[in-house]
Design an enzyme around this catalytic site. Sequence first.
Site: not given
Length: 432
Positions: A393, A333, A344, A337, A240, A34, A223, A373, A369, A395, A251
Amino acid sequence: MEDYRIRQELFLNDLPNDSIVLIPTNPISYRSNDTTYPYRASSYMLYLCGWDAPEAVFMAYRTSGTWVTSIFVQPRDTKAEIWEGRRVGVEGASSNWPIDEAHSLTDIDEIISEKVKNFNKIYSIPGSNSLLDQIIHKSGSEVLDPREILDNMRVIKSEGEIKLMKKSASLASLAHIEGMKKTFSGIGEWELQSIIESYFSSNKSCTSYNSIVGGGDNATILHYNSNDIVVNEGNLVLVDAGCEVYGYASDITRTWPVNGKFTIPQKEIYSLVLRAEIAGINACQVGAPWSAMHHAASEVLAQGLIDLGILKCSFEEALGENYDGKFRNFFMHGTGHMLGLDVHDVGGGRQGDKSPERILQSGMVLTVEPGLYFGSWRTDIEIPSRYSGIGIRIEDDVLITDTGPVVLTSECPKEISEIESLIGNGLSENNA
Ligand code: GLY
Ligand code: MN
Ligand code: MN
């Protein structure tokens, strides 16, 4: 308040006369038995009237040619409020919210079932409120999706929204700075996550998505968010992490060496990603197609990978006819965005989207961004040993204006020398 009224009017005036709008908010999500996840209202509900409590339904309908906006809310209920917290209630909603009338959710079936009889078209978003979905289904009216209209509106931010997005971008930038200052060799990814997220919460904010804190090879997993490994001497860490201010997301990504000094190979890749990112930002001009930033960043990366000897082929082969050449082995990637109430954000435009290519307009906010890699664990391609285990990266959040792109996250440094001078300079003697 004024902003909401303007939005409601713009949206509703786009709909046919014989329509009624019924937009539910997000349901509560259960984490365990719950126990619930922190509640987040639907972005459409926040956009239309700012109501952030659970179970609500936004309604709008025409009467004698005039639109009436309305909301169904949880009624005041002492027993429920003892457990769940205070409610605004029907009275509070009708007197203090940018809507014309409020109803109790206990009357939803009766009121909506009666109301829908007068309209041929229902604009609703199914899947969040089963009772509402049933009432709509029973009515037999034509059901239409309001999202295309709302999404097009949400793409252009008002001055009020931009103010909130600036605040959100600023908090996320300062949180990253805090993270850099408190970094040391051997820091746990979770510790860095905690420094950044506690900066958000101490400023009455929260994360806008699961924070990614990836040290060394973990930075090459796009991710990654288990954030449970120690980052050793000599490694980079990619962070990130963004936050939310009144629902508006930031972001931002920065990558830094935990010992405060980039190695030469790390510098080579970092400088290349930074040049690509700046090229991407500079391409964010009013009138440019959405893909301009992706193309600009990709061209820099493709040439840079050749110059570093990582790709041994022509520029044409590295870039590919449709920007799908060999550079994509290391940059998998999209370049960015839209950003807004969703990290996003709506409105299409992400690379690979089927929506028509967007033209950039003043008032849009997006991310830029690019990254590179070189996961040592990759089995699909050969990873050059000099760069093995590097993931970088960078961004930023960018507002499109008539006078050029404005970087909302510019408070957060990204030049190598600026980053190096920040790392570890907020540590106490014990862990310095
Ligand atoms: N944080 C997810 C992204 O950068 O799109
Ligand atoms: Mn991000
Ligand atoms: Mn992003």
